[in-house]
Design a protein around this motif. Structure first.
Motif, PDB file in Angstrom:
ATOM      1  N   MET A  89       0.797  -1.503   0.098  1.00  0.00           N
ATOM      2  CA  MET A  89       0.114  -0.213  -0.120  1.00  0.00           C
ATOM      3  C   MET A  89       1.053   1.313  -0.333  1.00  0.00           C
ATOM      4  SD  MET A  89      -2.370   0.669   2.223  1.00  0.00           S
ATOM      5  CE  MET A  89      -3.303   3.104   2.581  1.00  0.00           C
ATOM      6  N   ILE A  90       0.839   1.625  -1.192  1.00  0.00           N
ATOM      7  CA  ILE A  90       1.282   3.661  -0.238  1.00  0.00           C
ATOM      8  C   ILE A  90       0.330   4.720  -0.618  1.00  0.00           C
ATOM      9  CG2 ILE A  90       2.408   4.939  -2.330  1.00  0.00           C
ATOM     10  CD1 ILE A  90       4.280   2.320  -2.379  1.00  0.00           C
ATOM     11  N   ARG A  91       1.382   5.291   0.547  1.00  0.00           N
ATOM     12  CA  ARG A  91       0.662   6.384   1.721  1.00  0.00           C
ATOM     13  C   ARG A  91       1.448   7.165   1.540  1.00  0.00           C
ATOM     14  NH1 ARG A  91      -0.171   4.427   6.701  1.00  0.00           N
ATOM     15  NH2 ARG A  91      -1.964   3.240   6.048  1.00  0.00           N
ATOM     16  N   ALA A  92       0.387   9.065   0.303  1.00  0.00           N
ATOM     17  CA  ALA A  92       1.385   9.898   0.513  1.00  0.00           C
ATOM     18  C   ALA A  92       1.020  10.819   1.146  1.00  0.00           C
ATOM     19  CB  ALA A  92       1.775  10.345  -1.140  1.00  0.00           C
ATOM     20  N   VAL A  93       1.988  11.795   1.642  1.00  0.00           N
ATOM     21  CA  VAL A  93       1.364  13.136   2.352  1.00  0.00           C
ATOM     22  C   VAL A  93       1.745  14.332   1.421  1.00  0.00           C
ATOM     23  CG1 VAL A  93       2.129  14.372   4.017  1.00  0.00           C
ATOM     24  CG2 VAL A  93       2.556  11.849   4.681  1.00  0.00           C
ATOM     25  N   PHE A  94       0.675  14.847   1.749  1.00  0.00           N
ATOM     26  CA  PHE A  94       0.768  16.523   0.938  1.00  0.00           C
ATOM     27  C   PHE A  94       1.016  17.503   2.127  1.00  0.00           C
ATOM     28  CE2 PHE A  94      -1.512  19.613  -1.906  1.00  0.00           C
ATOM     29  CZ  PHE A  94      -0.509  20.239  -2.251  1.00  0.00           C
ATOM     30  N   PRO A  95       2.108  18.426   2.251  1.00  0.00           N
ATOM     31  CA  PRO A  95       2.135  18.838   3.257  1.00  0.00           C
ATOM     32  C   PRO A  95       1.952  20.636   2.678  1.00  0.00           C
ATOM     33  CG  PRO A  95       4.452  18.480   2.764  1.00  0.00           C
ATOM     34  CD  PRO A  95       3.585  17.638   1.811  1.00  0.00           C
ATOM     35  N   GLY A  96       1.784  21.219   3.564  1.00  0.00           N
ATOM     36  CA  GLY A  96       1.327  22.423   3.411  1.00  0.00           C
ATOM     37  C   GLY A  96       0.986  23.252   4.152  1.00  0.00           C
ATOM     38  N   SER A  97       0.828  24.446   4.186  1.00  0.00           N
ATOM     39  CA  SER A  97       0.922  26.015   5.563  1.00  0.00           C
ATOM     40  C   SER A  97      -0.861  26.005   4.811  1.00  0.00           C
ATOM     41  CB  SER A  97       0.969  26.861   5.131  1.00  0.00           C
ATOM     42  OG  SER A  97       2.245  27.326   4.501  1.00  0.00           O
ATOM     43  N   PHE A  98      -1.350  26.089   3.870  1.00  0.00           N
ATOM     44  CA  PHE A  98      -2.449  26.045   3.468  1.00  0.00           C
ATOM     45  C   PHE A  98      -3.659  26.902   4.230  1.00  0.00           C
ATOM     46  CE2 PHE A  98      -1.607  21.186   2.994  1.00  0.00           C
ATOM     47  CZ  PHE A  98      -1.520  21.080   1.573  1.00  0.00           C
ATOM     48  N   ASP A  99      -2.937  28.099   3.647  1.00  0.00           N
ATOM     49  CA  ASP A  99      -3.327  29.684   4.222  1.00  0.00           C
ATOM     50  C   ASP A  99      -4.134  30.514   3.397  1.00  0.00           C
ATOM     51  OD1 ASP A  99      -4.188  30.783   7.071  1.00  0.00           O
ATOM     52  OD2 ASP A  99      -2.267  31.957   6.782  1.00  0.00           O
ATOM     53  N   PRO A 100      -4.948  30.493   2.989  1.00  0.00           N
ATOM     54  CA  PRO A 100      -6.049  29.284   2.377  1.00  0.00           C
ATOM     55  C   PRO A 100      -5.911  28.212   1.591  1.00  0.00           C
ATOM     56  CG  PRO A 100      -7.170  30.554   1.777  1.00  0.00           C
ATOM     57  CD  PRO A 100      -5.785  31.493   2.260  1.00  0.00           C
ATOM     58  N   ALA A 149      -2.590  13.616  -6.909  1.00  0.00           N
ATOM     59  CA  ALA A 149      -2.038  13.006  -6.553  1.00  0.00           C
ATOM     60  C   ALA A 149      -2.518  11.866  -6.233  1.00  0.00           C
ATOM     61  CB  ALA A 149      -0.744  13.794  -5.497  1.00  0.00           C
ATOM     62  N   SER A 150      -3.554  11.870  -5.669  1.00  0.00           N
ATOM     63  CA  SER A 150      -4.677  10.928  -5.319  1.00  0.00           C
ATOM     64  C   SER A 150      -4.705   9.898  -6.010  1.00  0.00           C
ATOM     65  CB  SER A 150      -5.564  11.242  -4.412  1.00  0.00           C
ATOM     66  OG  SER A 150      -6.653  11.336  -5.795  1.00  0.00           O
ATOM     67  N   ARG A 151      -4.548   9.650  -6.997  1.00  0.00           N
ATOM     68  CA  ARG A 151      -4.745   8.626  -8.208  1.00  0.00           C
ATOM     69  C   ARG A 151      -3.878   7.910  -8.161  1.00  0.00           C
ATOM     70  NH1 ARG A 151      -6.067  13.333 -12.232  1.00  0.00           N
ATOM     71  NH2 ARG A 151      -7.669  13.775 -11.308  1.00  0.00           N
ATOM     72  N   LEU A 152      -2.350   8.372  -8.112  1.00  0.00           N
ATOM     73  CA  LEU A 152      -1.283   7.315  -8.322  1.00  0.00           C
ATOM     74  C   LEU A 152      -0.990   7.096  -6.942  1.00  0.00           C
ATOM     75  CD1 LEU A 152       0.956  10.638  -8.999  1.00  0.00           C
ATOM     76  CD2 LEU A 152      -0.553   8.381 -10.375  1.00  0.00           C
ATOM     77  N   VAL A 153      -1.493   6.786  -5.815  1.00  0.00           N
ATOM     78  CA  VAL A 153      -1.303   6.450  -4.781  1.00  0.00           C
ATOM     79  C   VAL A 153      -2.311   5.549  -3.613  1.00  0.00           C
ATOM     80  CG1 VAL A 153       0.394   7.458  -4.059  1.00  0.00           C
ATOM     81  CG2 VAL A 153      -1.723   8.283  -2.934  1.00  0.00           C
ATOM     82  N   VAL A 213       5.842   7.834   0.587  1.00  0.00           N
ATOM     83  CA  VAL A 213       5.428   9.986  -0.731  1.00  0.00           C
ATOM     84  C   VAL A 213       5.733  11.134   0.072  1.00  0.00           C
ATOM     85  CG1 VAL A 213       5.402  10.173  -2.540  1.00  0.00           C
ATOM     86  CG2 VAL A 213       5.219   7.788  -2.510  1.00  0.00           C
ATOM     87  N   ILE A 214       6.422  12.223  -0.340  1.00  0.00           N
ATOM     88  CA  ILE A 214       5.538  13.664   0.117  1.00  0.00           C
ATOM     89  C   ILE A 214       5.452  13.938  -0.951  1.00  0.00           C
ATOM     90  CG2 ILE A 214       6.445  15.636   0.526  1.00  0.00           C
ATOM     91  CD1 ILE A 214       8.665  14.291   2.550  1.00  0.00           C
ATOM     92  N   VAL A 215       4.525  14.844  -0.746  1.00  0.00           N
ATOM     93  CA  VAL A 215       4.024  15.397  -2.793  1.00  0.00           C
ATOM     94  C   VAL A 215       4.121  16.379  -2.866  1.00  0.00           C
ATOM     95  CG1 VAL A 215       2.187  15.356  -4.208  1.00  0.00           C
ATOM     96  CG2 VAL A 215       2.499  13.439  -3.324  1.00  0.00           C
ATOM     97  N   ARG A 216       4.625  17.148  -3.481  1.00  0.00           N
ATOM     98  CA  ARG A 216       4.793  18.780  -3.779  1.00  0.00           C
ATOM     99  C   ARG A 216       4.624  19.095  -4.882  1.00  0.00           C
ATOM    100  NH1 ARG A 216       5.202  21.703   0.596  1.00  0.00           N
ATOM    101  NH2 ARG A 216       6.800  23.022   0.049  1.00  0.00           N
TER     102      ARG A 216
END
Ligand code: ADP
Length: 174
Positions: A1-12, A24-28, A84-87
Motif C-alpha cells: 500500500m502506497i501512502r503519500a503526504v501532501f504537506p503545506g500551510s494551506f492558509d487558505p 496525486a491521489s490517483r497515483l497512490v 511519499v511526499i507530494v509537492r
C-alpha cells in the motif's frame, strides 16, 4: 500500500492545491493532506480553521485524509508510515526551493521519496499569498478558491475590520 503526504500551510487552501492533491491521489492508495501548524508562524487562519477548510474540500474523496502536523515533515511521514511526499511545482523559484528541500529530506529519510507534480497551466500564478492579498482588498477570488474558502475569507476580513494589520505573507517556505 502506497501512502503519500501532501504537506503545506494551506492558509487558505486554493484551487492549485486541490488540483495537485486530486492528481496525486490517483497515483497512490491514500493521500494525507497535512496542514502545517507551526505556532511561531503568523497565519491568517488558525490551524483549526485551515484544517476544517481542507476537510470540507475533500469530504467526499475517500482516498484523501486530512491531518494537522508540526515539526519535520519526514518525521510525520515516518509516523504515518508514508513512503511519499507530494509537492506542487509552479515556477522556477519553486523548483530551486523544492530541490533543496527534497535533497535535505532525502538525507534525513532516504526511504521517503519526493513526488513533485507540475501545476496545471491555469493555476501557475496561484498562491495562498495572492489569494489573501486579493481578498483583503475586497477583490474577487471566486475563480481561485472553493465557495467555502471564499466565504471564510470574507468573514475573516469582516472580523478583522478595516484596520486589519498587514496581512501575513509567509508561507511554509519563508
Ligand atoms: P502557498 O505557496 O500557496 O502559500 P503552501 O505552502 O501551502 O502554499 O504549499 C503547499 C504545496 O502546494 C507546495 O508544494 C506548493 O508548491 C504547492 N502549491 C501551492 N500553490 C500551487 C499551485 N498554484 N500549483 C501547484 N502547486 C502549488
Amino acid at each position: 500500500m502506497i501512502r503519500a503526504v501532501f504537506p503545506g500551510s494551506f492558509d487558505p487552501i486554493h484551487n492549485g492545491h486541490i488540483d495537485i492533491a486530486l492528481r496525486a491521489s490517483r497515483l497512490v492508495d491514500e493521500l494525507i493532506v497535512a496542514v502545517y501548524d507551526k505556532p511561531l508562524k503568523n497565519f491568517l487562519f488558525t490551524p483549526e480553521e485551515r484544517i476544517s477548510l481542507v476537510e470540507g474540500v475533500f469530504r467526499n474523496v475517500p482516498k484523501v485524509k486530512v491531518m494537522g502536523y508540526s515539526g519535520l515533515t519526514v518525521k510525520f511521514c515516518q509516523k504515518m508510515q508514508a513512503q511519499v511526499i507530494v509537492r506542487g511545482l509552479r515556477v522556477f523559484s519553486d523548483f530551486e526551493y523544492e530541490f533543496r528541500m527534497g535533497l535535505a529530506n532525502h538525507r534525513l529519510a532516504p526511504d521517503v521519496e519526493v513526488l513533485a507534480l507540475i501545476t496545471s497551466e491555469e493555476h501557475t500564478f496561484l498562491s495562498s499569498t495572492t489569494v489573501r492579498e486579493i481578498a483583503s482588498l475586497g477583490g474577487d477570488v471566486s475563480s481561485m478558491v472553493p465557495k467555502s474558502v471564499e466565504i471564510a475569507l470574507q468573514q475573516k476580513f469582516l472580523e478583522l475590520g478595516e484596520d486589519h494589520p498587514v496581512i501575513p505573507t509567509q508561507t511554509i517556505r519563508d
